[in-house]
Every structure is written in structure tokens, then in C-alpha cells.
Scaffold this motif. Structure first.
Motif, PDB file in Angstrom:
ATOM      1  N   GLN A 150      39.263  35.432  46.809  1.00 42.80           N
ATOM      2  CA  GLN A 150      38.128  35.067  47.651  1.00 42.80           C
ATOM      3  C   GLN A 150      38.489  34.392  48.966  1.00 42.80           C
ATOM      4  OE1 GLN A 150      35.025  36.006  46.932  1.00 42.80           O
ATOM      5  NE2 GLN A 150      35.832  37.030  45.125  1.00 42.80           N
ATOM      6  N   ASP A 165      37.126  39.790  42.017  1.00 51.27           N
ATOM      7  CA  ASP A 165      36.928  40.815  43.045  1.00 51.27           C
ATOM      8  C   ASP A 165      35.598  41.545  42.854  1.00 51.27           C
ATOM      9  OD1 ASP A 165      39.203  40.301  44.418  1.00 51.27           O
ATOM     10  OD2 ASP A 165      40.386  41.940  43.572  1.00 51.27           O
ATOM     11  N   VAL A 194      32.843  40.288  41.793  1.00 47.10           N
ATOM     12  CA  VAL A 194      31.651  39.464  42.067  1.00 47.10           C
ATOM     13  C   VAL A 194      31.236  39.671  43.521  1.00 47.10           C
ATOM     14  CG1 VAL A 194      30.746  37.112  42.160  1.00 47.10           C
ATOM     15  CG2 VAL A 194      32.369  37.759  40.373  1.00 47.10           C
ATOM     16  N   PRO A 195      29.940  39.923  43.779  1.00 47.44           N
ATOM     17  CA  PRO A 195      29.502  40.126  45.163  1.00 47.44           C
ATOM     18  C   PRO A 195      29.823  38.915  46.039  1.00 47.44           C
ATOM     19  CG  PRO A 195      27.760  40.689  43.629  1.00 47.44           C
ATOM     20  CD  PRO A 195      28.858  40.096  42.820  1.00 47.44           C
ATOM     21  N   HIS A 196      30.288  39.180  47.255  1.00 47.84           N
ATOM     22  CA  HIS A 196      30.723  38.102  48.140  1.00 47.84           C
ATOM     23  C   HIS A 196      29.591  37.171  48.568  1.00 47.84           C
ATOM     24  CE1 HIS A 196      34.873  39.678  49.504  1.00 47.84           C
ATOM     25  NE2 HIS A 196      34.666  39.812  48.201  1.00 47.84           N
ATOM     26  N   ASP A 197      28.355  37.658  48.459  1.00 50.07           N
ATOM     27  CA  ASP A 197      27.209  36.847  48.886  1.00 50.07           C
ATOM     28  C   ASP A 197      27.189  35.496  48.193  1.00 50.07           C
ATOM     29  OD1 ASP A 197      26.751  39.177  50.078  1.00 50.07           O
ATOM     30  OD2 ASP A 197      24.981  39.758  48.879  1.00 50.07           O
ATOM     31  N   TYR A 207      31.616  30.644  40.172  1.00 51.75           N
ATOM     32  CA  TYR A 207      32.384  31.737  39.565  1.00 51.75           C
ATOM     33  C   TYR A 207      32.662  31.529  38.079  1.00 51.75           C
ATOM     34  CZ  TYR A 207      33.058  34.173  43.893  1.00 51.75           C
ATOM     35  OH  TYR A 207      32.843  34.902  45.022  1.00 51.75           O
TER      36      TYR A 207
END
Lengths: 276, 289
Positions: free
Chosen positions: A98, A161, A163-166, A186
Motif C-alpha cells: 500500500q 493488493d 483490497v480497493p485503494h479507496d 485492513y
């Protein structure tokens, strides 16, 4: 047609039953041996079940000698390895997945190299390093090299990876620190895989033989898998006690497996890269 | 934006620090040290003279090294195929128990897998007890009086059989995962086409399992090459060094003869073999995807 179908089912059930019997038989035999008085194990006539049932062997093993100490060492070491491995791997995987920084991919690839080189080939210099650090026969010496687990980092990174970056961006914009984002955004989402990897790590650390074998020479510092190889000296040839000690040493991992079966298999499959 | 970038790099450094420290100290450094040591004459604790490739020259002409490598391959031959084939067979058996027989399937899977979670010395203690020459249950059942571990012909096969019992559950798991990845529709389509029994296996199950089989074979081969504990505990390399494997030879050279330089050369040769096979696996896996 129906007939052949039935035929195959019967063969499958017969094969499954006989294989299953073959696979539990050694464990049942060990259990049956451990529940006898010692003289029965050397009797010239072999009985499948104890003639006299007794937990004497367990009492002896737990009451005297080093077995309780070895069990304690194993529990301490396995817990320490598990907690440390989870903590440092989660942090590293979060950074790799991230955070943007220079050399990220290079560092990641470098760590993944460790998947390729067999740990066994590094034993000699590793022993020298630990010797130089004065860590022979210490808990730190047993634990530290075991916390380097590129597989765990790889699995966690893959998970992060996905997981949506939002999620991350929203939390970071709110001014949360990365560690805070990892902890409260997370981690709650990754509960299953963390538990799976933790249990697999625990079982692996409890069962590790090679590294304690290299780094431990004193009887007091031995873990149970290592100590069990010394039991001939400790007990003479006392098979009921040997089997009792063996089953006691296997009990925590067998229990962990039986209780967390799904997670153990999930964790192992993730570790071999066959399932995310 | 620039400031965020910098603080992100700083956070990354902090988060990576514990892992990187352990990684460098307990992996990267030892890896380079193995290479360096192999070019020196060193004891277990002291590095003495740089000797170039002398250790490797000795290695190539060392019958004890080659025999240990031979024993390692012999063990691998005795374990890889049975472990893969039996793992597949067990997975197929477990997979037959579906629907309302699911519970039986789960039980069966646990029984096959349970030995895999036992510590190695538990496995070897049980094997040793069962194979006792005079009071062992195996000799009792077979009606013989054989001392299995001191028999030149039997020592290695017996270690191999014990290993199969101990670890096959893991291979079963790999195959089971492969089987459960096959879309059910393929089976339904085949059933509509009138295929059943062995034909279904040949045309649907087996093609889907082929890549899994390759993975299992290579993983197993690498695991088998790393054998040490089983032979060390059960036979201590005997009789007459017939079960002394490469890692055992490396261990003896380093820790009983305190010849760390030569042991490092043995480790390098061993590493070469394992890494070559690991790369092969990576290649085969990439092909699959």
C-alpha cells in the motif's frame, strides 16, 4: 449402468476404509502402548489392547524428568515465533502493498529470493552468526531466525493488493497514520487469512526440529521435538513412557489442527500459492 | 503531494525495518557467507585462510559426498512417486464423499492429514517402536525377526515408507484443492454426453489435474531432497552410511569435524541442485498461467 455405479461405490468405500485404518493404526498403537504398565510393553506375547489400563506412563513423564520443561519451551517458542512473525509480516506486507517508495519492487523481489534458497543450506553461517551474537542456547536464538517468513509476507501482500485503494486513501486523508490504517482498516478485513497463517506458523514452529537441533545443546533449552530424540537416554528403553511423551508432544498441534481444520488447510494452500 | 510522498516513504521504512533487519541478518548475510566460507578453510567458529576453489576440487573427488548425494536421490526416488500417486488416490477417494456423505469425507480427510501435523520425532518414535526387532508389532504381524534399521537393503525403504505415512496428507490436500477447482458444469455436461466412470476421469478430471500433478511432483521432489531429520533420527545415517544423505554429510562436516569451509561447499552444491529444481517449478507454474 446403475449396477456399475454401485460397484464403484463399494470399491471406493472399501478402499477408503482400509486406507483410513492403515493411517490411524500407528497412532492407535502408540496410544494403546502409552496406556499400559511398562512390563506389558516387553511381554513376549503381544496384545493389541492393554491387559491393565493405566495412565502411569503419563504421570511418570509429566512428574519427573525434562518433558514438562521441553513442553514449556515449545509453547513459549511457538507462541513467540507466531506473534513476531505475524507482526513483522503484516507490517512489511502492508508497506509492500500500500505504500509508495523507491526500490519497493526490488526489495520485494529480494525478499522473495528467500523462497528459493533452502534454509538448510544456510545452517553453518547462521550458526556462526548466532554464536557471534552469543545466542546459542537462548530463547532469542531459537526464535529469531524463524520469524523470517517470506511466504507469509507474500500471502498477506496478495491479500492487501486485492483490497480497493479507496479504503486506504479515505483513511489517510483523514490523517490516520499507516500503522493505524493497517490496524483498524485492513486487519479487520483480513481476519481469516491472518488466523490461517498464524495457526500454520504455530504448528510449524512447534514442530521445527532442524533449527533447535543446531542452536540448542543444553537439555534445559530443548523444545519437545528435539527433546524427544533424547528420551532413550532419559528413560532407558521404557516404551510406555516414550509413547506417552510422544503423544504429549503431538497433542497441542493435533488439537490445533482438529479445532482449526479449515484454517490449517486454507493456510497451507495459500502458502503453496495454490489458493488465495 | 510531495510531502505525503516523503512521509509515505518514511512510514514504509519504519514498517519494513523489523522484517528487513531479520531478513538481512538471518538470511541474506548467511547466504553470502555460505559462498564466502566455501572459498576458505574455516572451523565452525573461526575463519582462516582463503583457499579459492580448493574445497570444490576436494568435493568433486570426494566419494563420501557423492554417496550422500546418491542416497539423497535414492530417498527421493523412493518417496516422490508414491507420495504423489497416493496423494492423488486419497484426494479422489475423499472427493467421492459429497452431498449427504460430506461428513464422512471430512473425517476421511482428517485421518489422512493428521500424521502431517506431528513433529518429526513423534513420527520416528512411533516408527521405531513399531519396527522393534523383538517386540515390534510389524515383525509380529509379518512373522519375522528383522532389525529393519540395521538392514542395508531395508533401512532406506523403511524410512521412505514412514515418510509416506507422515507426509502424504499434504499432497492429498493439494490434489483436493485441484479437484474442487474443476467446475461442476464440466461433469454435468459429460454426464449428459453419456460419459461415466473412467471416461469422466480420463477426459475431465485428469486433464484438469495435470498442472496440479506437476506442481505436486516438483514440490515433493524439493522436499524429498531436503531430507535430514528422518534418516538422522531413525538410522543416524547407517548401516554403513547407506542412509547418510547430503544434508547429514554437511552437518557432520561442519558440526562434528568443525570443517565449516568444506561444509559450506557441500551446502553450495546442495543449494545449486535445489535452486535449479525450484526454477524449473517456477517455469512450469508460469506456463500453467
Amino acid at each position: 449402468m446403475k449396477h456399475t455405479q454401485l460397484h464403484w461405490t463399494v470399491i471406493a468405500i472399501a478402499a477408503a476404509l482400509s486406507l483410513a485404518m492403515l493411517w490411524v493404526a500407528p497412532l492407535l498403537w502408540a496410544l494403546s502402548t502409552s496406556l499400559r504398565p511398562e512390563y506389558e510393553t516387553i511381554s513376549p506375547v503381544l496384545h493389541y489392547l492393554p491387559r491393565r489400563w493405566t495412565v502411569e506412563a503419563y504421570a511418570k513423564v509429566l512428574g519427573a524428568g525434562n518433558v514438562p520443561r521441553w513442553l514449556f519451551n515449545s509453547a513459549l517458542v511457538a507462541l513467540a515465533v507466531t506473534v513476531a512473525t505475524m507482526a513483522i509480516s503484516l507490517m512489511a506486507a502492508f508497506a509492500f502493498s500500500q505504500l509508495r517508495f523507491r526500490g519497493r519492487n526490488l526489495l520485494f523481489l529480494l525478499s522473495m529470493l528467500a523462497l528459493l534458497l533452502p534454509f538448510e543450506a544456510l545452517l553453518v553461517p547462521l550458526f556462526r552468526t548466532m554464536n557471534g551474537l552469543g545466542l546459542i542456547n537462548t530463547y532469542a536464538g531459537i526464535v529469531l531466525p524463524q520469524v523470517v517468513s517470506p511466504v507469509v509476507i507474500y500471502v498477506f501482500r496478495q491479500f492487501f493488493d486485492a483490497v480497493p485503494h479507496d479504503f486506504r486513501d479515505a483513511a489517510l486523508l483523514d490523517g490516520a497514520s499507516p500503522l493505524r490504517v493497517l490496524w483498524s482498516v485492513y486487519l479487520p478485513m483480513s481476519g481469516n487469512i491472518v488466523w490461517a497463517m498464524a495457526i500454520v506458523t504455530f504448528i510449524g514452529a512447534w514442530n521445527n526440529f532442524l533449527w533447535p537441533f543446531i542452536i540448542v545443546t543444553s537439555n534445559d533449552m530443548m523444545t519437545i521435538p528435539l527433546g524427544l530424540t533424547q528420551t532413550y537416554d532419559a528413560f532407558g528403553v521404557r516404551y510406555a513412557q516414550l509413547m506417552a511423551a510422544a503423544l504429549l508432544g503431538a497433542f497441542p498441534v493435533a488439537l490445533a489442527y482438529i479445532v482449526f481444520q479449515r484454517r490449517v488447510t486454507q493456510g497451507l494452500l495459500a502458502a503453496t500459492g495454490l489458493k488465495g | 503531494m510531495k510531502a505525503t510522498r516523503r512521509s509515505e516513504a518514511l512510514s514504509a521504512a519504519l514498517l519494513l525495518l523489523p522484517f528487513m533487519a531479520a531478513f538481512v541478518l538471518f538470511f541474506l548475510l548467511p547466504a553470502f557467507q555460505t559462498l564466502y566460507l566455501s572459498l576458505t578453510e574455516s572451523s565452525l567458529t573461526r575463519t582462516s585462510a582463503f583457499v579459492g576453489l580448493a574445497n570444490y576440487d576436494t568435493l568433486v573427488h570426494d566419494p563420501a559426498f557423492w554417496s550422500s548425494l546418491g542416497n539423497t536421490f535414492y530417498f527421493s526416488v523412493l518417496t516422490v512417486i508414491p507420495l504423489t500417486a497416493l496423494g492423488l488416490a486419497m484426494a479422489l477417494l475423499v472427493d467421492r464423499f459429497t452431498g449427504d456423505r460430506q461428513r464422512a469425507g471430512t473425517w476421511l480427510q482428517s485421518v489422512f492429514f493428521l500424521p502431517y501435523v506431528l513433529p518429526i520425532s513423534v513420527m520416528t518414535l512411533i516408527a521405531d517402536w513399531m519396527l522393534q526387532p523383538s517386540s515390534g508389532i510389524v515383525n509380529h504381524l509379518l512373522g519375522v525377526q528383522r532389525a529393519w534399521f540395521s538392514d542395508v537393503h531395508w533401512a532406506m525403504p523403511v524410512v521412505a515408507i514412514a515418510t509416506v505415512w507422515w507426509t502424504v496428507g499434504f499432497n492429498m490436500l493439494i490434489f483436493l484443492a485441484g479437484l474442487r477447482n474443476i467446475p461442476r458444469e464440466q461433469y454435468e455436461a459429460a454426464a449428459l454426453d453419456g460419459a461415466r466412470g473412467f471416461a469422466v476421469f480420463r477426459h475431465i478430471t485428469w486433464p484438469a489435474l495435470l498442472p496440479v500433478t506437476v506442481t505436486a511432483l516438483v514440490l515433493q521432489l524439493i522436499a524429498s531432497l531436503k531430507v535430514f531429520g528422518q534418516t538422522y533420527i531413525m538410522t543416524t545415517g547407517g548401516p554403513f552410511n547407506t542412509t547418510r544423505v547430503t544434508l547429514h554429510y554437511m552437518y557432520e562436516t561442519a558440526f562434528t569435524q568443525s570443517d565449516a569451509g568444506y561444509a559450506a561447499a557441500v551446502a553450495m552444491a546442495f543449494m545449486f541442485v535445489v535452486v535449479a529444481l525450484g526454477l524449473l517449478q517456477a517455469l512450469l507454474l508460469r506456463k500453467r498461467k
